[in-house]
Write an enzyme that holds these catalytic residues in place. Structure first.
Site, short mmCIF file in Angstrom:
data_model
loop_
_atom_site.label_atom_id
_atom_site.label_comp_id
_atom_site.label_asym_id
_atom_site.label_seq_id
_atom_site.Cartn_x
_atom_site.Cartn_y
_atom_site.Cartn_z
N SER A 41 10.96 13.81 60.36
CA SER A 41 10.35 13.66 59.04
C SER A 41 10.27 12.18 58.72
O SER A 41 11.03 11.37 59.28
CB SER A 41 11.24 14.35 57.99
OG SER A 41 10.81 14.04 56.68
N TYR B 174 19.49 15.15 53.44
CA TYR B 174 18.32 15.44 54.29
C TYR B 174 17.95 14.20 55.11
O TYR B 174 17.73 14.29 56.31
CB TYR B 174 17.15 15.87 53.40
CG TYR B 174 15.92 16.31 54.17
CD1 TYR B 174 15.98 17.33 55.13
CD2 TYR B 174 14.68 15.71 53.93
CE1 TYR B 174 14.84 17.73 55.82
CE2 TYR B 174 13.54 16.11 54.62
CZ TYR B 174 13.63 17.12 55.56
OH TYR B 174 12.50 17.52 56.24
P1 NDP Z 1 9.64 26.31 55.90
O1 NDP Z 1 10.80 26.60 55.02
O2 NDP Z 1 8.32 26.91 55.58
O3 NDP Z 1 10.04 26.67 57.38
C1 NDP Z 1 11.34 26.51 57.85
C2 NDP Z 1 11.52 27.47 59.00
O4 NDP Z 1 12.82 27.25 59.56
C3 NDP Z 1 11.43 28.91 58.56
O5 NDP Z 1 10.66 29.62 59.51
C4 NDP Z 1 12.88 29.39 58.61
O6 NDP Z 1 12.91 30.75 59.02
C5 NDP Z 1 13.43 28.50 59.72
N1 NDP Z 1 14.87 28.38 59.67
C6 NDP Z 1 15.65 27.86 58.70
N2 NDP Z 1 16.94 27.98 59.03
C7 NDP Z 1 16.98 28.59 60.24
C8 NDP Z 1 18.01 28.99 61.11
N3 NDP Z 1 19.30 28.82 60.79
N4 NDP Z 1 17.68 29.57 62.29
C9 NDP Z 1 16.40 29.77 62.62
N5 NDP Z 1 15.37 29.42 61.85
C10 NDP Z 1 15.66 28.84 60.67
O7 NDP Z 1 9.54 24.71 55.95
P2 NDP Z 1 8.61 23.66 56.75
O8 NDP Z 1 7.58 24.34 57.54
O9 NDP Z 1 8.21 22.66 55.73
O10 NDP Z 1 9.70 22.97 57.68
C11 NDP Z 1 9.65 22.97 59.09
C12 NDP Z 1 10.27 21.69 59.63
O11 NDP Z 1 9.48 20.58 59.23
C13 NDP Z 1 11.69 21.41 59.15
O12 NDP Z 1 12.45 20.89 60.22
C14 NDP Z 1 11.49 20.35 58.07
O13 NDP Z 1 12.63 19.56 57.90
C15 NDP Z 1 10.32 19.59 58.67
N6 NDP Z 1 9.55 18.80 57.70
C16 NDP Z 1 9.02 19.38 56.57
C17 NDP Z 1 8.32 18.59 55.67
C18 NDP Z 1 7.77 19.14 54.39
O14 NDP Z 1 7.37 18.33 53.52
N7 NDP Z 1 7.66 20.45 54.22
C19 NDP Z 1 8.10 17.16 55.90
C20 NDP Z 1 8.67 16.68 57.14
C21 NDP Z 1 9.36 17.47 57.99
P3 NDP Z 1 13.96 31.87 58.56
O15 NDP Z 1 14.36 31.57 57.16
O16 NDP Z 1 13.17 33.14 58.72
O17 NDP Z 1 15.07 31.77 59.56
#
Ligand code: NDP
Length: 237
Positions: free
Chosen positions: A131, A144
């Site tokens: 990020s 974070y």
């Molecule tokens: P979402 O919350 O939409 O997606 C996060 C995903 O991670 C979900 O599918 C969730 O699935 C999964 N997840 C969370 N915890 C676990 C776990 N313990 N085991 C397996 N899966 C897990 O968020 P984003 O798409 O925004 O985030 C995706 C990535 O991008 C992250 O690493 C985030 O830090 C990064 N990011 C996001 C930004 C933003 O502005 N949104 C900016 C920069 C980076 P489930 O709950 O079903 O397990």
């Protein structure tokens, strides 16, 4: 046998968009996350996506997924997020632990378990979703930012350690992406607080914008390593 891509956190946001994009590129995609109903829905729409229940904070869960794989050519370490935006002084220890356990140690568990298969592939690709929070710090983002800095550092170390092996290491560092998790986890379900952050930022990125960058960098020829892509909305400083 078709190439296989494993995408963690594929039940929503960037992970789901990436699973769809890699499937469209011809990969067999193993889509991992905890919300199995979401994954089943996705797999019913896209036949080359296989749903896999996965909790990256559990070594047992990671091992179970990995032992079910015949091969792995691409690993996208995407599962993660920002859980809590308090100041350092007031941050909750359990939020910090969860951020580390998911973003940093979750990626580590998946990476350690899959390096042998990525090497075996002959053109393995490891994508690490960090990020812009890993490039800077901002008030309220202490836990974070610290986790994403750690994830970036781990990625750079891994790159050095795997020189000479047939594995490409790609870091994708997005700025603000309007995903489900952005409002639900980072702002503890407070959609109004999330909306305030978007004020003055026309057009945050969509998950598809990030999935495009991932798909492009993964599909370069085997000798071309895109080290890092930083992708921001045009208006984000
Ligand atoms: P979402 O919350 O939409 O997606 C996060 C995903 O991670 C979900 O599918 C969730 O699935 C999964 N997840 C969370 N915890 C676990 C776990 N313990 N085991 C397996 N899966 C897990 O968020 P984003 O798409 O925004 O985030 C995706 C990535 O991008 C992250 O690493 C985030 O830090 C990064 N990011 C996001 C930004 C933003 O502005 N949104 C900016 C920069 C980076 P489930 O709950 O079903 O397990």
């Amino acid at each position: 046998m078709r190439k296989t891509a494993v995408v963690t956190g594929a039940s929503s946001g960037i992970g789901e968009a990436t699973a769809r994009r890699l499937a469209a590129e011809g990969y067999e995609v193993v889509a991992g996350a905890r919300r199995r109903d979401r994954l089943d829905e996705l797999a019913s729409e896209v036949p080359s996506i296989r749903p896999a229940t996965l909790d990256v904070t559990s070594q047992e869960s990671v091992d179970a997924l990995v032992s079910s794989l015949e091969r792995c050519d691409v690993l996208v370490n995407n599962a993660g997020g920002a859980f809590g935006l308090e100041s350092v002084a007031e941050g909750r220890l359990d939020d910090w632990q969860r951020m580390y356990d998911t973003n940093v140690l979750g990626s580590l568990r998946m990476t350690q378990a899959l390096i042998p298969k990525l090497v075996e592939s002959g053109d393995g690709v490891l994508v690490m979703l960090t990020s812009t929070a890993g490039l800077t710090s901002y008030e309220g983002g202490g836990g974070y930012c610290a986790a994403k800095h750690a994830q970036r550092s781990m990625t750079e170390t891994l790159r050095l350690e795997l020189v000479g092996q047939p594995v490409r290491i790609i870091e994708i560092a997005p700025g603000m992406v309007q995903s489900e998790g952005f409002a639900l986890t980072r702002f503890r379900g407070d959609a109004a607080a999330a909306a305030r952050v978007y004020e003055g930022v026309p057009g945050p990125l969509s998950p598809d914008d990030v999935a495009d960058a991932i798909a492009w960098s993964v599909t370069r020829p085997a000798h071309v390593n895109i080290d890092r892509m930083v992708i921001r909305p045009r208006a984000q400083a």
